[in-house]
Design a protein around this motif. Sequence first.
Motif, short mmCIF file in Angstrom:
data_model
loop_
_atom_site.label_atom_id
_atom_site.label_comp_id
_atom_site.label_asym_id
_atom_site.label_seq_id
_atom_site.Cartn_x
_atom_site.Cartn_y
_atom_site.Cartn_z
N VAL A 39 66.22 125.79 -1.61
CA VAL A 39 66.59 124.58 -2.35
C VAL A 39 67.77 124.86 -3.26
O VAL A 39 68.71 124.07 -3.34
CB VAL A 39 65.38 124.03 -3.15
CG1 VAL A 39 65.82 122.93 -4.10
CG2 VAL A 39 64.31 123.53 -2.21
N ILE B 30 63.63 117.40 1.28
CA ILE B 30 62.95 118.43 2.05
C ILE B 30 61.63 117.84 2.52
O ILE B 30 60.88 117.27 1.73
CB ILE B 30 62.70 119.68 1.20
CG1 ILE B 30 64.04 120.30 0.83
CG2 ILE B 30 61.83 120.69 1.95
CD1 ILE B 30 63.95 121.40 -0.16
N LYS C 200 69.14 114.63 -1.31
CA LYS C 200 68.75 115.82 -0.55
C LYS C 200 67.22 115.84 -0.50
O LYS C 200 66.56 115.92 -1.54
CB LYS C 200 69.30 117.07 -1.21
CG LYS C 200 70.82 117.12 -1.16
CD LYS C 200 71.34 118.37 -1.79
CE LYS C 200 72.84 118.47 -1.86
NZ LYS C 200 73.64 117.67 -1.02
#
Length: 96
Positions: free
Chosen positions: A89, A18, A16
């Motif tokens: 998050v 960002i 994951k």
Amino acid sequence: ARKLIKEVRLKYPELKIIGFKAETGVSEEELKKRALESMNSYDLCMVVANDVSLGGMGTEENNVYLIDGSVKPVSGRKRHIATEIVDKVEGFLRYK
């Protein structure tokens, strides 16, 4: 030039990630468009986008967009913005 985010995505396809999209002197629509393109190109969970020519660098305040399919403008003290990012998050880690 090598693109670190591309290399990380290739090596860790399930990670994951960002992204942060800093642009200078673009319209709000163009900033959001470029951030969304980055999100789709690198399969990111979210992109934090801002126009660094409008401030933010070396200041206590900033204006950003949190883009994760929806677009959420967040303004104010950097601590507030950081809290908003961490809340998103937490959602990615918990529910996706």
